[in-house]
Scaffold this active site. Structure first.
Site, short mmCIF file in Angstrom:
data_model
loop_
_atom_site.label_atom_id
_atom_site.label_comp_id
_atom_site.label_asym_id
_atom_site.label_seq_id
_atom_site.Cartn_x
_atom_site.Cartn_y
_atom_site.Cartn_z
N ARG A 60 -4.88 -5.82 11.48
CA ARG A 60 -4.87 -4.65 12.35
C ARG A 60 -5.96 -3.65 11.97
O ARG A 60 -6.25 -2.73 12.73
CB ARG A 60 -3.50 -3.98 12.28
CG ARG A 60 -2.37 -4.93 12.60
CD ARG A 60 -1.02 -4.27 12.55
NE ARG A 60 -0.85 -3.33 13.64
CZ ARG A 60 0.32 -2.96 14.13
NH1 ARG A 60 1.43 -3.46 13.61
NH2 ARG A 60 0.41 -2.11 15.11
N GLU A 109 -2.87 0.98 9.36
CA GLU A 109 -3.83 0.16 8.62
C GLU A 109 -5.28 0.53 8.94
O GLU A 109 -6.15 0.48 8.05
CB GLU A 109 -3.59 -1.32 8.91
CG GLU A 109 -2.31 -1.88 8.31
CD GLU A 109 -1.08 -1.61 9.16
OE1 GLU A 109 0.04 -1.93 8.71
OE2 GLU A 109 -1.23 -1.07 10.29
N LYS A 167 19.80 4.85 8.25
CA LYS A 167 19.58 3.45 7.90
C LYS A 167 20.69 2.99 6.96
O LYS A 167 21.04 3.68 6.01
CB LYS A 167 18.20 3.30 7.23
CG LYS A 167 17.69 1.88 7.16
CD LYS A 167 16.25 1.86 6.67
CE LYS A 167 15.69 0.45 6.66
NZ LYS A 167 14.29 0.41 6.20
#
Length: 642
Positions: free
Chosen positions: A403, A375, A289
């Site tokens: 969610r 979640e 990243k």
């Protein structure tokens, strides 16, 4: 700001078709230029940077090998889509990204045919790609045609249950599709040129089954730092069956790990898979990243999201804060309580910074749990903690709590477990737009029996609501607050425990009562001041609670005012609907009360500044003032008074 970087190859690319005649060496150079252009563009606008830098080579390689938009490229979450946007005809619009009437910061179907599926929440790409692959084989889009379906998903996103549900189904159906696991957590070092070339030739020249075996067996041939990453990958992916990987047990052909920054390897692998795959394939690419831009590489989050910054130094150009953010206020308040109460624990779903729990994790690591992008698990895990006698704070953004709603209903509310839900990013959020707006939590939380729902009007109120949640042990409790800075009120030394279901009177007035729920209170007060200058002094009340309502106070307002108007940062079906139900049940409307409810409109509001978004929603001070005048039947107060 330095001069714009030179990008002669990129300047030739208007669509991916312009890459088809380029040599592999030119594609490598194109990736270099695309990385420079991505950094330069984001330096002028701000936005998501690190994820896109990590997939520059992958983006170029995919578009060079496949034929979008017929081949469907689906980016999971799509934080990483900026390079993709640049080479799919949107380069000239990149300076509008995440701004009003500009490009979305995510993929968006209405924006480009090269965005076949919109995203911004994680772990949806494999399901979508599978659906498109099945549609292809059933002839669902003969006028356009669907070719290969390619999902690019990060190692964080693939931790979510939905990704595994999709892979299980894809393996069962056996449809030809390609999943690229963009793994940016493993160790990686620049591969030596000879070894990299050897691996590329090895992959490209073998029959497909031998190709897969070679890809897996090539670990020992990699440079030592890369070997370590590959070993960790192998350990991560092992299934219960000896010698197999989890992905292969789910029915996928597994290829990898490969170096996601080596163009030669990427091209060889993608070409081989394109020409030889006959079922679902997973390509495991290791990336970094923020790759290629030192300030992003050296940042703790890989340069995930940034304000405008200097292209050379990477130094961000943030405006000075006038007040603490709501997120930091909650984080500090929770740590203060945790210091006094060892039963307080915190749960987050891969957002320790965004939810303010980073400080809790630093101070009390054994009591802070980051469960990853999961979640549903986070909510039920918190329910288990509550059932075990702890005081869990399950901190999830409003848009992500959607969610975990079944778990909120079944595992928390139905069992009346005292889980505390700090709901960050309530209301409209600005540059992230509709996908991240916290529009619905008032409605979906307040309709649950036994659920207490609060909204902070300012940062001081948030401190009090945190204290109230700590003390509340009679069922679940939620409190919502927005993104960004507070309003600059004086902060209390310690939070006060609020009486459940009690509002607070801000000012007394006559004719019209304004009942505010949440941080629109500051706009309500501006409107009240303007109205007072016109001879109308409203009563203003901060409701504090959407559930339970302060019934006595609301009925009293209704009896003593000509009109009652509620204001909330949520969709229809929330606070105002509960107030209307109360008034109807008590026959108040039969006595002539003029009642209005100001809610977010029944549309998804596109990105803009929060102020512009609330103006579009007709919920700023001028619109509140207009609503009062219209409700009272005063079309032109100046003419009326004359």
């Amino acid at each position: 700001m330095s001069d714009k970087p030179q990008t002669p190859l990129l300047d030739r690319v208007k669509t991916p078709a312009d890459m088809k005649g380029m040599s592999d060496a030119e594609l490598t150079q194109l990736a270099h230029e695309l990385r420079l252009e991505t950094v330069y563009a984001v330096s002028e606008t701000g936005g998501h940077l690190g994820a896109g830098l990590g997939v520059v080579e992958l983006t170029v390689a995919i578009h060079a090998v496949f034929a979008a938009p017929k081949d469907r490229l689906i980016w999971d979450v799509s934080h990483q889509c900026y390079p993709h946007k640049i080479i799919t005809g949107r380069r000239d619009q990149m300076r509008t990204i995440r701004q009003k009437d500009g490009l979305s910061g995510f993929t968006k179907r209405s924006e480009s045919p090269y965005d076949p599926f919109g995203a911004a929440h994680s772990s949806t790409s494999i399901s979508a790609a599978l659906g498109m692959a099945v549609a292809r084989d059933l002839g669902g889009a003969p006028e356009h045609g669907i070719g290969d379906c390619i999902a690019v998903i990060g190692d964080g996103s693939i931790s979510a249950g939905m990704a595994y549900e999709a892979m299980n189904n894809a393996g069962h159906l056996g449809k030809r599709m390609i999943v690229i696991l963009n793994d940016n957590e493993m160790s990686i070092a620049p591969p030596t040129g000879a070894m990299s070339s050897y691996l590329s030739r090895l992959y490209a020249g073998a029959p497909f089954q031998e190709f897969k075996a070679a890809a897996k067996g090539a670990v020992s041939l990699l440079p030592p730092p890369f070997q370590e990453g590959a070993r960790r990958a192998k350990e991560l992916l092992k299934a219960a069956t000896v010698g197999g990987t989890l992905f292969e047990e789910l029915g996928f052909s597994y290829v990898g790990p490969i170096d996601g920054h080596d163009m030669e390897q990427l091209l060889a692998v993608l070409r081989t898979v394109k020409s030889r795959a006959d079922g679902p394939v997973l390509i495991h690419a290791i990336t970094k990243k923020g790759k290629g831009y030192a300030p992003a590489e050296n940042a703790a989050d890989g340069g995930h999201a940034t304000a405008k910054f200097d292209f050379v130094t990477g130094k961000q150009k943030k405006s000075p804060s006038n007040a603490p953010s709501y997120t930091s206020v909650f984080g500090k308040a929770l740590v203060d309580h945790a210091a006094e109460d060892s039963k307080i624990v915190a749960v987050t779903a891969a957002m320790p910074d965004g939810t303010g729990l980073k400080l809790m994790a630093e101070r009390y690591p054994s009591r802070t749990f980051d469960v990853g992008i999961a979640e549903q698990h986070a909510v039920t895990f918190a329910a288990g903690l509550a059932a075990g006698g702890m005081k869990p704070f399950c901190a999830i953004y409003s848009t992500f709590l959607q969610r975990g709603y079944d778990q909120v209903v079944h595992d928390v509310a139905l069992q009346r477990l005292p889980v505390r839900f700090p709901i960050d990013r309530a209301g409209l959020v600005g540059a992230d737009g509709a996908t991240h707006a916290g529009s619905f939590d008032i409605a979906f939380m307040a309709n649950l029996p036994g659920m207490v729902v609060m909204a902070a009007a300012d940062e001081a109120e948030l401190v009090h609501m945190t204290a109230t949640a700590v003390a509340h042990d009679d069922g679940p409790i939620a409190f919502r607050y927005p993104r960004g800075e507070g309003v600059g009120v004086e902060m209390p030394e310690k939070g006060q425990i609020l009486e459940i279901g009690k509002s607070r009177l801000i000012q007394n007035g006559n004719r019209v009562a304004l009942l505010s729920f949440g941080t629109r209170l500051s706009e309500v007060m501006k409107a009240a001041e303007n109205l007072a200058a016109k001879g109308i002094t409203p009563t203003v009340v901060d409701a504090r609670f959407a559930k339970p309502l302060d019934e006595d106070a609301i009925l009293n307002l209704a009896r003593n005012h000509e009109a009652l108007i509620t204001i909330e940062e949520g969709a229809i079906g929330g606070f105002g609907s509960h107030v209307a139900q109360l008034l109807a049940e008590n026959g108040v409307f039969d006595k002539g009360l003029k009642y209005r409810s100001m809610v977010l409109p029944d549309i998804f509001i596109d990105q803009a500044s929060p102020s512009d978004m609330y103006a579009a929603a007709a919920m700023n001070a001028p619109q509140i003032e207009t609503k009062v005048l219209e409700t009272l039947g005063i079309a032109d107060i100046a003419t009326r008074r004359a």
